[in-house]
Motif scaffolding. Structure first.
Motif, short mmCIF file in Angstrom:
data_model
loop_
_atom_site.label_atom_id
_atom_site.label_comp_id
_atom_site.label_asym_id
_atom_site.label_seq_id
_atom_site.Cartn_x
_atom_site.Cartn_y
_atom_site.Cartn_z
N GLY A 12 0.81 -1.21 0.00
CA GLY A 12 0.00 0.00 0.00
C GLY A 12 0.85 1.26 0.00
O GLY A 12 0.54 2.24 -0.70
N PHE A 13 1.93 1.25 0.79
CA PHE A 13 2.83 2.41 0.80
C PHE A 13 3.48 2.60 -0.56
O PHE A 13 3.64 3.73 -1.04
CB PHE A 13 3.91 2.22 1.87
CG PHE A 13 4.95 3.30 1.88
CD1 PHE A 13 4.70 4.53 2.47
CD2 PHE A 13 6.20 3.09 1.29
CE1 PHE A 13 5.65 5.53 2.47
CE2 PHE A 13 7.16 4.08 1.29
CZ PHE A 13 6.89 5.32 1.88
N ALA A 14 3.86 1.50 -1.21
CA ALA A 14 4.50 1.59 -2.52
C ALA A 14 3.55 2.19 -3.56
O ALA A 14 3.93 3.06 -4.34
CB ALA A 14 4.98 0.21 -2.97
N ILE A 15 2.30 1.73 -3.55
CA ILE A 15 1.32 2.27 -4.48
C ILE A 15 1.08 3.75 -4.19
O ILE A 15 1.03 4.59 -5.09
CB ILE A 15 0.00 1.49 -4.38
CG1 ILE A 15 0.18 0.05 -4.90
CG2 ILE A 15 -1.11 2.19 -5.17
CD1 ILE A 15 0.48 -0.05 -6.36
N GLY A 16 0.96 4.08 -2.90
CA GLY A 16 0.76 5.47 -2.53
C GLY A 16 1.92 6.36 -2.93
O GLY A 16 1.72 7.50 -3.38
#
Length: 396
Positions: A12-16
């Motif tokens: 999720g952090f990577a996508i964000g």
């Protein structure tokens, strides 16, 4: 099957990071004739380049994808994994084709259509390495298990180094560099899923090695920015260079270091729910964030030319104004991808981050007792790679 909530949080952090990074470095400027053009604040404000080290999170994305591929080995064939990637992309292309036809009929200028089309389809490049890695998941995992993650990653790094030395004169450099560079975090993710790359010592070693590599590469003349800058002679991302690989290794090392803290955070219902929601729609978020930027910018241009949205990135004031637009863009993206609707039906359950440790420690003394015991053993196997050996020794 239970999922690893910490890896889900990293995904999720990577996508964000990718979404926010693109929204911050992509300026859509309205020309006097009303057409849209692109500009980058990195070209006018080079001091912002270090921010790309945090927002360019493709290494973490491929790390979590490799982890998921290793966990899914034997459960889903390549056709299933390909469908999960291709169907959302085909949906984007179908909707985009309809919107493009409508825009042509309405007489939208060709320059604006070219910018919109380029930004809309540019995220699709990720299909090449992901499809290739999913198709080669079995051989890659066997190689990592046989020769170890560091040797396998070292071989890929050597290929990227050779391509950097060859430069653009080498035909076919781009696809080879993409596969070689992003295979490094992918294989590290597979190793982490097998429990071969875990703990603070491994995290510290990766973080220090990657950071030292970044410093050496900048000293050697590589660009400071982790993403391409218009007008620059070299880009660290197109094709991915040794700098991109070093940044990926650094981010993975930091992720392993903060994993215990993330696990404690995800014991709370709120953060755990947010991580699940984002992961259920991760591909849609990635594919639609650029069309959302173009659509919001184009629609509001009919109302007024707004600072940070339609103006050139000439100074820090533009950055402040663009940051103020991020909540609106995020809200539109959330509505478009269903983030504000109810949770999707999902066969896989995300186990609380603390359950793996508790079950692993309890498993050595508690007697086996029927179905509940069997569920606990399965949870250990799926969510705690280092304790997998202990799970196999539990009574059934």
């Amino acid at each position: 099957m239970s999922r690893d909530p910490v890896v889900d949080a990293l995904r999720g952090f990577a996508i964000g990071g990718v979404v926010v990074g693109h929204w911050l470095v992509t300026a859509l400027v309205v020309a006097p004739d009303g057409t849209l053009g692109t500009a980058s604040p990195l070209a006018t404000m080079p001091a912002l380049a270090p921010a790309t080290w945090v927002l360019q999170t493709l290494g973490l994305f491929f790390f979590t994808a490799g982890f998921a591929a290793a966990r899914a080995s034997g459960r889903h064939g390549p056709a299933h994994r390909f469908a999960r990637l291709l169907l959302p992309a085909l949906a984007l292309l179908g909707v985009g084709a309809g919107l493009l036809l409508t825009a042509i009929v309405l007489g939208i200028p060709d320059a604006t259509l070219s910018v919109a089309l380029t930004l809309a389809i540019s995220p699709l490049w990720f299909l090449l390495p992901l499809l290739a890695f999913h198709g080669l998941a079995g051989p890659l995992r066997s190689a990592v298990r046989r020769w170890g993650p560091l040797r396998c990653a070292g071989a890929a790094v050597a290929v990227v180094a050779a391509l950097d030395l060859a430069g653009d004169a080498l035909p076919g450099r781009l696809p080879v560099a993409v596969l070689a560079a992003w295979s490094v975090p992918w294989m590290l993710g597979m190793a982490h899923a097998d429990g071969r790359l875990a703990g603070r010592r491994a995290g510290a070693a990766l973080a220090v090695t990657g950071a030292a590599g970044l410093a050496a590469l900048i000293e050697a003349g590589y660009p400071v920015s982790a993403v391409g800058v218009p007008g620059a002679a070299m880009s660290n991302l197109h094709p991915p260079s040794l700098f991109a690989v070093a940044l990926a290794v650094t981010q993975i090392g930091v992720a392993l270091l903060v994993r215990p803290a993330l696990a404690r955070l995800l014991d709370r219902p709120g953060p755990a729910r947010a991580v699940r929601t984002v992961n259920q729609r991760a591909v849609r978020i990635y594919l639609w964030h650029q069309p959302i930027l173009v659509g919001v910018t184009a629609l509001l241009a009919h109302v007024a030319l707004l600072p940070g949205l339609h103006t050139a990135p000439a100074g820090p004031g533009w950055v402040v104004a663009r940051v103020c637009w991020l909540p609106l863009l995020a809200l539109v993206l959330a509505v478009a991808t269903g983030l504000r609707s109810g949770p999707d039906a999902r066969p896989e359950r995300a186990a609380p981050a603390h359950r793996c440790t508790m079950i692993a420690s309890a498993g050595r003394s508690a007697p086996a007792s029927g179905p509940r015991r069997l569920q606990e053993v399965i949870a250990v196997r799926d969510s705690d790679p280092p304790s997998r050996g202990r799970a196999h020794r539990q009574p059934r």
